[in-house]
Scaffold this active site. Structure first.
Site, PDB file in Angstrom:
ATOM      1  N   ASP A  22     -10.172  -6.643   0.751  1.00 28.79           N
ATOM      2  CA  ASP A  22      -9.789  -5.819   1.902  1.00 28.79           C
ATOM      3  C   ASP A  22      -9.828  -6.697   3.139  1.00 28.79           C
ATOM      4  OD1 ASP A  22      -9.831  -3.774   4.066  1.00 28.79           O
ATOM      5  OD2 ASP A  22     -10.201  -2.366   2.415  1.00 28.79           O
ATOM      6  N   TYR A  31       7.484   4.733   5.496  1.00 30.06           N
ATOM      7  CA  TYR A  31       6.275   4.733   4.677  1.00 30.06           C
ATOM      8  C   TYR A  31       6.597   5.136   3.242  1.00 30.06           C
ATOM      9  CZ  TYR A  31       2.057   6.510   2.488  1.00 30.06           C
ATOM     10  OH  TYR A  31       1.055   6.761   1.592  1.00 30.06           O
ATOM     11  N   ASN A  69      -1.942  15.438  -0.624  1.00 31.97           N
ATOM     12  CA  ASN A  69      -2.715  15.448   0.634  1.00 31.97           C
ATOM     13  C   ASN A  69      -4.202  15.292   0.343  1.00 31.97           C
ATOM     14  OD1 ASN A  69      -0.139  17.317   1.091  1.00 31.97           O
ATOM     15  ND2 ASN A  69      -0.683  16.330   3.017  1.00 31.97           N
ATOM     16  N   LYS A 120       6.452   2.790  -0.222  1.00 35.20           N
ATOM     17  CA  LYS A 120       5.641   3.114  -1.398  1.00 35.20           C
ATOM     18  C   LYS A 120       6.513   3.216  -2.648  1.00 35.20           C
ATOM     19  CE  LYS A 120       1.828   3.602  -1.334  1.00 35.20           C
ATOM     20  NZ  LYS A 120       0.769   2.554  -1.444  1.00 35.20           N
ATOM     21  N   ILE A 148     -10.060   6.168   0.529  1.00 32.08           N
ATOM     22  CA  ILE A 148      -9.948   6.452  -0.900  1.00 32.08           C
ATOM     23  C   ILE A 148     -10.575   5.319  -1.707  1.00 32.08           C
ATOM     24  CG2 ILE A 148      -8.363   6.830  -2.822  1.00 32.08           C
ATOM     25  CD1 ILE A 148      -6.415   8.086  -0.826  1.00 32.08           C
TER      26      ILE A 148
END
Length: 297
Positions: A32, A140, A167, A144, A13
């Site tokens: 990153d 997870y 999704n 978040k 993404i």
């Protein structure tokens, strides 16, 4: 235009968000650690700082001169999170708190946080609005949600936008593929696809290019708060399999397995809030999105 730091910008993404922001004239820097990156070539597009979001010194350096942050860096496997809960807490919750603290110290004015529909858990009503109870059924999802809480707790000191992604699909190159990419990859190899349960469960699929546009709108505008990012159109898994088979040009072969523990039955987002407040409208339908995904093979 403003300089934006994109954490996790070499991921699936993140890479598309970087490209969207660059096309809109922003100066972009990426942080990153490249541990699970799908698009290392992002360094050909903009400055890349190879570092972990848990490293405050590296973050402070990367934030220099940035007016906004898009925080995408995270671990995203539901199954892995149940095996490695401490790791997911450290990276997703602790890493987000680190980003928030460092952003405040650096004078950042805007933070866009990538959250997940996993924060909702099993829906009690459909479509799922942003006011739906948050009852994550995985580490997870819990990590978040913790990240959301840390970011929103400082909303009085900088503008915080939380995007709850449903999704997302769109590339056969991604390190952690969605069902779309798994099914398509197996069909391209001539293998049967595995469907857990009866296949009538639904998912709300949205192409990554639409998601990247939603992030750009959040960066550009003044939209504090929480927003779903989805198509608003649920698709049954067996219908998805048939649609992929049609695009690939094969006859789908399906093997059914027992449902996986903890998986939700139905997912269907309301996108009225982001449509009303940001003017966001998904542009890529399922068939077009599948053809675009096939083009990444």
């Amino acid at each position: 235009m403003a300089r934006v730091l994109v954490t996790g910008g070499a991921g699936f993404i993140g890479y598309h968000v970087v490209r969207e922001l660059l096309e809109r004239g922003y100066e972009v820097r990426v942080l990153d650690n490249l541990s699970r990156s799908s698009y290392r070539e992002v360094e050909r597009l903009c400055e890349l700082v190879r570092a972990d979001v848990r490293d405050p010194d590296a973050l402070m350096g990367a934030l220099r001169g940035c007016e906004a942050v898009v925080h995408l860096a995270a671990l995203i496997s539901v199954e892995e999170s149940m095996r490695e809960p401490r790791l997911y807490h450290e990276v997703n919750a602790g890493g987000t708190l680190n980003v928030v603290i460092c952003s405040l110290r650096a004078g950042v004015r805007k933070l866009v946080y990538a959250s997940s529909a996993a924060v909702y858990g099993e829906p009690v009503s459909l479509p799922i609005t942003e006011d739906h109870p948050t009852r994550p059924s995985s580490v997870y999802g819990a990590s978040k949600l913790a990240g959301e809480s840390y970011a929103l707790a400082f909303g009085h000191r900088m503008r915080v936008t939380v995007l709850r992604l449903f999704n997302v699909y769109g590339s056969l190159r991604r390190v952690t593929p969605s069902a779309v990419e798994i099914f398509m990859g197996r069909m391209l190899r001539g293998d049967p696809v595995t469907v857990y349960g009866d296949g009538r469960q639904t998912r709300d699929l949205i192409h990554v290019l639409d998601v990247a546009r939603a992030f750009a709108l959040a960066v550009e505008g003044d939209h504090p708060g929480v927003f779903n990012v989805a198509s608003g159109r649920p698709v049954a898994i067996l219908d998805l399999v048939r649609a992929i088979a049609s695009v690939v040009g094969v006859e789908a072969r399906v093997v059914h397995r027992p449902p996986r523990p903890g998986e939700i039955r139905h997912s269907h987002a309301s996108i009225e809030r982001i449509r009303r407040e940001m003017g966001f409208e998904p542009r890529i339908g399922l068939e077009e999105g599948l053809r675009l995904t096939l083009g990444t093979a």
